[in-house]
Design a protein around this motif. Structure first.
Motif, PDB file in Angstrom:
ATOM      1  N   ILE A 229      -4.916  15.788   5.084  1.00 30.73           N
ATOM      2  CA  ILE A 229      -6.268  16.287   5.373  1.00 30.73           C
ATOM      3  C   ILE A 229      -7.269  15.144   5.372  1.00 30.73           C
ATOM      4  O   ILE A 229      -8.145  15.049   6.228  1.00 30.73           O
ATOM      5  CB  ILE A 229      -6.677  17.358   4.344  1.00 30.73           C
ATOM      6  CG1 ILE A 229      -5.927  18.644   4.609  1.00 30.73           C
ATOM      7  CG2 ILE A 229      -8.163  17.627   4.410  1.00 30.73           C
ATOM      8  CD1 ILE A 229      -6.314  19.749   3.708  1.00 30.73           C
ATOM      9  N   ILE A 230      -7.130  14.213   4.395  1.00 32.49           N
ATOM     10  CA  ILE A 230      -8.168  13.181   4.276  1.00 32.49           C
ATOM     11  C   ILE A 230      -8.003  12.100   5.335  1.00 32.49           C
ATOM     12  O   ILE A 230      -8.986  11.614   5.880  1.00 32.49           O
ATOM     13  CB  ILE A 230      -8.157  12.587   2.853  1.00 32.49           C
ATOM     14  CG1 ILE A 230      -8.488  13.674   1.851  1.00 32.49           C
ATOM     15  CG2 ILE A 230      -9.195  11.488   2.725  1.00 32.49           C
ATOM     16  CD1 ILE A 230      -8.518  13.231   0.447  1.00 32.49           C
ATOM     17  N   THR A 231      -6.754  11.718   5.679  1.00 33.51           N
ATOM     18  CA  THR A 231      -6.601  10.546   6.525  1.00 33.51           C
ATOM     19  C   THR A 231      -6.430  10.843   8.011  1.00 33.51           C
ATOM     20  O   THR A 231      -6.681   9.960   8.825  1.00 33.51           O
ATOM     21  CB  THR A 231      -5.400   9.700   6.082  1.00 33.51           C
ATOM     22  OG1 THR A 231      -4.239  10.507   6.174  1.00 33.51           O
ATOM     23  CG2 THR A 231      -5.569   9.223   4.674  1.00 33.51           C
ATOM     24  N   ARG A 232      -5.995  12.043   8.392  1.00 36.11           N
ATOM     25  CA  ARG A 232      -5.762  12.302   9.819  1.00 36.11           C
ATOM     26  C   ARG A 232      -7.081  12.576  10.526  1.00 36.11           C
ATOM     27  O   ARG A 232      -8.020  13.100   9.918  1.00 36.11           O
ATOM     28  CB  ARG A 232      -4.817  13.481  10.007  1.00 36.11           C
ATOM     29  CG  ARG A 232      -3.441  13.274   9.488  1.00 36.11           C
ATOM     30  CD  ARG A 232      -2.713  12.186  10.216  1.00 36.11           C
ATOM     31  NE  ARG A 232      -2.538  11.040   9.342  1.00 36.11           N
ATOM     32  CZ  ARG A 232      -1.955   9.912   9.703  1.00 36.11           C
ATOM     33  NH1 ARG A 232      -1.475   9.773  10.905  1.00 36.11           N
ATOM     34  NH2 ARG A 232      -1.848   8.916   8.858  1.00 36.11           N
ATOM     35  N   ARG A 233      -7.119  12.265  11.837  1.00 38.93           N
ATOM     36  CA  ARG A 233      -8.337  12.556  12.612  1.00 38.93           C
ATOM     37  C   ARG A 233      -8.113  13.631  13.661  1.00 38.93           C
ATOM     38  O   ARG A 233      -9.014  13.949  14.405  1.00 38.93           O
ATOM     39  CB  ARG A 233      -8.807  11.285  13.312  1.00 38.93           C
ATOM     40  CG  ARG A 233      -9.763  10.493  12.482  1.00 38.93           C
ATOM     41  CD  ARG A 233      -9.185   9.198  12.113  1.00 38.93           C
ATOM     42  NE  ARG A 233     -10.117   8.408  11.317  1.00 38.93           N
ATOM     43  CZ  ARG A 233     -10.397   7.152  11.576  1.00 38.93           C
ATOM     44  NH1 ARG A 233      -9.839   6.558  12.602  1.00 38.93           N
ATOM     45  NH2 ARG A 233     -11.200   6.482  10.811  1.00 38.93           N
TER      46      ARG A 233
END
Lengths: 112, 175
Positions: free
Chosen positions: A18-22
Motif C-alpha cells: 500500500i505504501i510503496t506502490r503507485r
C-alpha cells in the motif's frame, strides 16, 4: 506461535504494498491481502485442538466445538471486504477513464 | 496442523509478494487469487466450513471484477524509477513496519498457542443457549440470532456499497 507470526508477515507485505506502490490496482490488491491476513489470524485464535466444526450433530458424543464467535465475525468481515473492494474498483475504473492512467501521481486534479 | 497451516501461509506470502511486484497487472490479479484461494483451504483445515464457502464465492466475484477492470483498461505496470520520493516511501514503510513489529511482539505474549484456546465469551452461545435458536449450525445461530444487529449493519453496508458502485459508474464527469 509460528502461524501467528506468518500471518503478521502477510499483513506487513500488504502494508508495504500500500505504501510503496503507485498503481491503483496494486493498492487495492494489497488492501485485500491485509484483510486476508486479519481473517486468518482471527480464525487461528479461535481454533481448538481436536475440536469439530461448530455444527450440532448426534454422531459425536460430548463434542468440543471450535470457537464459533470469531467465525461469525469473520463471515461479516469477508462480505464487507467484498463491498469495499467492489467500491474501490469502481472508483479506479472511473479514474482511469478520466485520466487514462492508474498512476496515483498523475491523479492530482480534484476538480469534479 | 501447525506445520500444514505454516506451509500454506508461506505460499500465501510468496503469492502476495509476487502480486505486489509483478510487471503485468493481469498476473498480479491472478497472484492475488492464490492468496484468496489458499485462505479457503486454511479455513477448511481450521474447521470453518461456512467461512470456506463464503470466501470461495467472494474471492471468485472479486477476481472477476478485477480481471474485468484490468482487461477494460490497461495491463501494463507503471515504469517505476527509483527516485527520491520512492526512497522516502520505502523508508517510511520500513519504519512503520518496525513500529508495528514492536507492538505485535508485545501483543503476541498474551495469545494462547495454537489449539489451546478456551471459550470465554462464546461459552454463552454454545451448548444450551444454542438449542434455543433452533439452528443446527452455531455460526448461523450467532450471526442471525445473538448478533442479529451486526448482520443488519452488514446488510446496510452491502446495500450502500451497491448504490455507491451504481452511482460512480453512471455519472458523467466533466471534461
Amino acid at each position: 506461535m509460528m502461524v501467528y507470526i506468518l500471518s503478521f508477515i502477510l499483513f506487513l507485505v500488504g502494508l508495504y504494498g500500500i505504501i510503496t506502490r503507485r498503481n491503483l490496482i496494486k493498492i487495492v490488491i494489497s488492501l485485500s491481502i491485509m484483510e486476508f491476513s486479519i481473517f486468518i489470524l482471527l480464525v487461528l485464535i479461535g481454533y481448538i485442538d481436536g475440536g469439530i466444526a461448530p455444527i450440532i450433530t448426534d454422531q459425536v458424543i460430548n463434542p468440543t466445538y471450535v470457537d464459533p464467535l470469531p467465525q461469525a465475525m469473520v463471515l461479516t468481515a469477508i462480505v464487507i471486504g467484498l463491498a469495499t473492494t467492489a467500491m474501490l474498483m469502481a472508483i479506479a475504473i472511473r479514474l482511469y477513464r478520466k485520466y487514462g492512467t492508474f498512476d496515483i501521481r498523475e491523479i492530482k486534479n480534484l476538480k469534479g | 496442523m501447525e506445520l500444514t497451516i505454516s506451509i500454506l501461509l508461506g505460499f500465501m506470502i510468496i503469492g502476495a509478494i509476487f502480486a505486489i511486484h509483478a510487471k503485468d497487472l493481469l498476473s498480479s490479479v491472478i497472484a492475488a487469487g492464490i492468496v484468496g484461494y489458499s485462505l479457503v483451504i486454511c479455513f477448511l483445515l481450521l474447521k470453518a466450513p461456512d467461512l470456506a464457502i463464503v470466501q470461495i464465492v467472494v474471492e471468485t466475484i472479486t477476481l472477476i471484477i478485477m480481471v474485468a477492470v484490468v482487461i477494460d483498461s490497461t495491463r501494463e505496470e507503471l515504469k517505476v524509477k527509483i527516485d527520491t520520493q520512492q526512497i522516502i516511501n520505502i523508508s517510511l514503510a520500513l519504519i512503520f513496519m518496525l513500529v508495528l513489529v514492536f507492538f505485535f511482539a508485545r501483543a503476541i505474549e498474551s495469545l494462547n498457542p495454537l489449539g489451546q484456546h478456551t471459550l470465554r465469551m462464546a461459552s454463552a452461545y454454545v451448548g444450551d443457549p444454542a438449542a434455543k435458536t433452533g439452528s443446527a449450525n452455531l455460526v448461523t445461530g450467532i450471526l442471525f440470532d445473538f448478533r442479529g444487529y451486526d448482520t443488519l449493519g452488514e446488510a446496510t453496508i452491502l446495500f450502500t456499497a451497491a448504490i455507491g458502485v451504481l452511482t460512480i459508474l453512471r455519472i458523467k464527469g466533466k471534461k
